[in-house]
Motif scaffolding. Sequence first.
Motif, PDB file in Angstrom:
ATOM      1  N   ILE A 277      11.223   2.867  -9.727  1.00  0.00           N
ATOM      2  CA  ILE A 277       9.919   2.464 -10.251  1.00  0.00           C
ATOM      3  C   ILE A 277       8.846   2.845  -9.233  1.00  0.00           C
ATOM      4  CG2 ILE A 277       8.482   0.488 -10.935  1.00  0.00           C
ATOM      5  CD1 ILE A 277      11.168  -0.934 -11.641  1.00  0.00           C
ATOM      6  N   THR A 278       7.866   3.649  -9.671  1.00  0.00           N
ATOM      7  CA  THR A 278       6.759   4.018  -8.794  1.00  0.00           C
ATOM      8  C   THR A 278       5.518   3.299  -9.279  1.00  0.00           C
ATOM      9  OG1 THR A 278       7.748   6.201  -8.699  1.00  0.00           O
ATOM     10  CG2 THR A 278       5.522   5.968  -7.791  1.00  0.00           C
ATOM     11  N   PRO A 279       5.151   2.196  -8.614  1.00  0.00           N
ATOM     12  CA  PRO A 279       4.003   1.445  -9.119  1.00  0.00           C
ATOM     13  C   PRO A 279       2.686   2.197  -8.922  1.00  0.00           C
ATOM     14  CG  PRO A 279       4.898   0.395  -7.134  1.00  0.00           C
ATOM     15  CD  PRO A 279       5.760   1.580  -7.426  1.00  0.00           C
ATOM     16  N   GLY A 280       1.792   2.044  -9.878  1.00  0.00           N
ATOM     17  CA  GLY A 280       0.460   2.625  -9.736  1.00  0.00           C
ATOM     18  C   GLY A 280      -0.497   1.663  -9.058  1.00  0.00           C
ATOM     19  N   VAL A 281      -0.135   0.390  -9.051  1.00  0.00           N
ATOM     20  CA  VAL A 281      -0.969  -0.646  -8.450  1.00  0.00           C
ATOM     21  C   VAL A 281      -0.054  -1.670  -7.793  1.00  0.00           C
ATOM     22  CG1 VAL A 281      -2.664  -2.482  -8.900  1.00  0.00           C
ATOM     23  CG2 VAL A 281      -2.657  -0.433 -10.337  1.00  0.00           C
ATOM     24  N   LEU A 282      -0.421  -2.128  -6.593  1.00  0.00           N
ATOM     25  CA  LEU A 282       0.246  -3.290  -6.001  1.00  0.00           C
ATOM     26  C   LEU A 282      -0.700  -4.463  -6.158  1.00  0.00           C
ATOM     27  CD1 LEU A 282       1.489  -1.911  -2.526  1.00  0.00           C
ATOM     28  CD2 LEU A 282       2.768  -1.979  -4.676  1.00  0.00           C
ATOM     29  N   HIS A 283      -0.251  -5.515  -6.812  1.00  0.00           N
ATOM     30  CA  HIS A 283      -1.089  -6.716  -6.901  1.00  0.00           C
ATOM     31  C   HIS A 283      -0.445  -7.799  -6.044  1.00  0.00           C
ATOM     32  CE1 HIS A 283      -3.320  -9.905  -9.570  1.00  0.00           C
ATOM     33  NE2 HIS A 283      -3.518 -10.069  -8.281  1.00  0.00           N
ATOM     34  N   LEU A 284      -1.119  -8.163  -4.967  1.00  0.00           N
ATOM     35  CA  LEU A 284      -0.623  -9.202  -4.070  1.00  0.00           C
ATOM     36  C   LEU A 284      -1.222 -10.529  -4.508  1.00  0.00           C
ATOM     37  CD1 LEU A 284      -1.453  -7.320  -0.731  1.00  0.00           C
ATOM     38  CD2 LEU A 284       0.624  -7.096  -2.135  1.00  0.00           C
ATOM     39  N   ASN A 285      -0.407 -11.365  -5.121  1.00  0.00           N
ATOM     40  CA  ASN A 285      -0.900 -12.667  -5.540  1.00  0.00           C
ATOM     41  C   ASN A 285      -0.745 -13.626  -4.369  1.00  0.00           C
ATOM     42  OD1 ASN A 285      -1.946 -14.548  -7.457  1.00  0.00           O
ATOM     43  ND2 ASN A 285       0.107 -15.416  -7.620  1.00  0.00           N
ATOM     44  N   GLU A 286      -1.807 -13.810  -3.615  1.00  0.00           N
ATOM     45  CA  GLU A 286      -1.843 -14.558  -2.360  1.00  0.00           C
ATOM     46  C   GLU A 286      -1.270 -13.689  -1.233  1.00  0.00           C
ATOM     47  OE1 GLU A 286      -3.440 -16.241  -0.612  1.00  0.00           O
ATOM     48  OE2 GLU A 286      -3.135 -18.347  -1.008  1.00  0.00           O
ATOM     49  N   GLY A 287      -1.594 -14.032   0.007  1.00  0.00           N
ATOM     50  CA  GLY A 287      -1.280 -13.171   1.144  1.00  0.00           C
ATOM     51  C   GLY A 287       0.186 -13.072   1.536  1.00  0.00           C
TER      52      GLY A 287
END
Length: 732
Positions: A277-287
Amino acid sequence: MSRVESEVSWDRHESTVSSIGAEALYDKCLALANNLWWTWHPDVINLFRDLDPIRWRQLDHNPIALLREFTPERLASRAAEMVLFSRINHAFRRLKGYMSSVPPWSSTHTGVLGARPVAYFSAEFGIHESIPIYSGGLGVLSGDHIKSASGLGVPLVAIGLFYDQGYFKQHLDASGYQNEEYLDTKVANLPMNPALTQTGEPLTVSITTRAGTLLAKVWLMQVGRVKLYLLDCNVQGNSPQDRELTARLYGGDERTRIRQELVLGVGGVRALHALGITPGVLHLNEGHSAFATLEAIRQRMQEDGLPFDDALRETAQHTVFTTHTPVPAGHDRFNSGLVEEHLGPLRDELGISHEQLLGLGRVEPQNESELFCMTVLALKLSRHANAVSSLHGQVSRRMWAHLWPWRVEEEIPIGHITNGVHTPSWLAWQMMQLYDRHLPAGWSERLGEAEVWQHVEEIDPGELWETHNTLKSLLLSFVRRRVSRQCRRRGESDDVVESARNVLDQNVLTIGFARRFATYKRADLIFRDTDRLARLLNHPERPIQLVFAGKAHPKDEPGKQLIKRIANLQSDPRFHNRLVFVEDYDINVCRHLVQGVDVWMNNPRRPLEASGTSGQKVVLNGGLNLSILDGWWAEAYDGRNGFAIGRGTSHVSDDITDNRDAHSLYETLEQQVIPTFYDRDVDGLPRKWVQMMMNSITSLAWRFSAHRMVMDYTLTAYVPSAGGLSCDMSVR
Ligand SMILES: *Cc1c(COP(=O)(O)O)cnc(C)c1O
């Protein structure tokens, strides 16, 4: 022949046909249990319950555990008895249809994410009470986020940790003090399978530290259309101590914490890579998951041959960060030794110095006395950062202004996307039926649209009130069952247990308060003047009653003392029968409370509540909010859709603030809440109250839905980040 009769005879026929039929039926039930889609479909939940209502409750509403107690033959005969065949077949067909369709919203809005999905990282996921890998608000928000992503069809995979002891069960001892019990989760009872690599092998990722290698196996859970990958350190090859690394949520010391975060962030990105899986976006929910960015940079350098600085810029372009913590002390910080021990080998590959790495987690990169902060790392390595309510956006911009010393506060690049809740997960079945009758067809696919909810005005006030009262009586039965069980466990006398079976009164205005017992949430605010409160509770014509629930963090002694104080007030004669504390607050307790209370009270010390979501769950079910103008309520309250405590101000002295807020709370109760609730017409209907219920639903249900929230993330953060375009970083 009526439909029911024909179904019965068909069922009888089926059940005697063959064991193949029984096997097939069993497999369909298992397929339903193995996709958490069932958790927001009341008809499927009712189906599982009908298999064995008592065991269903005893097994924490876990359908896999329940099915394991059945043979296919016994399941088939039970299905025949309860006329379940067509319901099972129908549910199974709906699930298949759901999985193979693409919702219209995603086909028009998420194109760019198709080949490269969003990777959503969170340290906890609250999906259902039977899956104990959450502790509270942050986890439930993550669960709701991925459920709505599934509903909207947003291409997204989620990454978290698997905790095999989860969070603790709360019991109060005879003195009212909180005891914590950790139970081993039975993996075989969870809808979870080993994630397989492209070659079909169970996936294990490894992370090298200066002190040895950490291994984590990867599990896969299916949440509707969304895949949730969970990393688990309880594997052979890890030291006995490391096998327990992911046993508990937020347990252990700093070293445990950085290691958990290493597994989540670095391990998570490696797992996706191994899965192809090659993500187009990393979403960090909290640090917590911010180390993911460092591993992403490493992969860029390795695969695209980019130098560190370019790989960093590229990664940041594709990273979205959501901050949830309005208190400086609430952000994870690590000393340089811990950072070097855990990130050292990765840093070598990045080709940067120890000081350079530390600088990424410091406001002032050269300041050696500054600890490495995960939030700073996340802010520096994301081009889209947001808070979780409008007010929290202001607070966050002020809190992190020194990261951008050349900018004025309004231009600090932290915007906000206000939290919302996954409507179908929190909506009572009875309310869903009501909405089915009055909202436009297909409303449940359009939860984030204002127009859909305007039709609530067309509901007959009497019908809405009646439905609410049904839910209230279900809440009271639940509370009575739990409170009498608590009394029995504490060894109270038969009389006390018996009186707990009748505690509270259906006709009395019922106020709920349930949340984590952190001191800033001020669970005892309403007890500041106990005599004044006692008069409200025992008013001869217009009494009120209170239901409390909530856990304190195991190390939060002041929080535990708050619980003890409230628990002990239950036996104060002035509060007799008017105050209860329900133990072990979790998704199940929350669901009962938000569906049945008349009023939901929230009184944090402003502006410390980043958003809060429990009050949003109440809205859907017709309850009214009574809250400090903080978090989501500061932007939700309009004077007609609920009640405000205070005027959205706070004093520098906590004690003065607390006194003022308590005073306002009593006044609002005495002058607005209680009179409106008890003002009845000739039919016994509180017309003004019901109108407020409608105002609340029509003005708030769509705005504070997770569907709206995920649409906002998609349009303002995901799509621009995936396309590599610079997005509007200030405010949406
Ligand atoms: C919704 C929910 C929360 C979050 O609600 P707050 O208003 O932020 O307290 C916490 N715990 C559980 C179990 C929930 O369901």
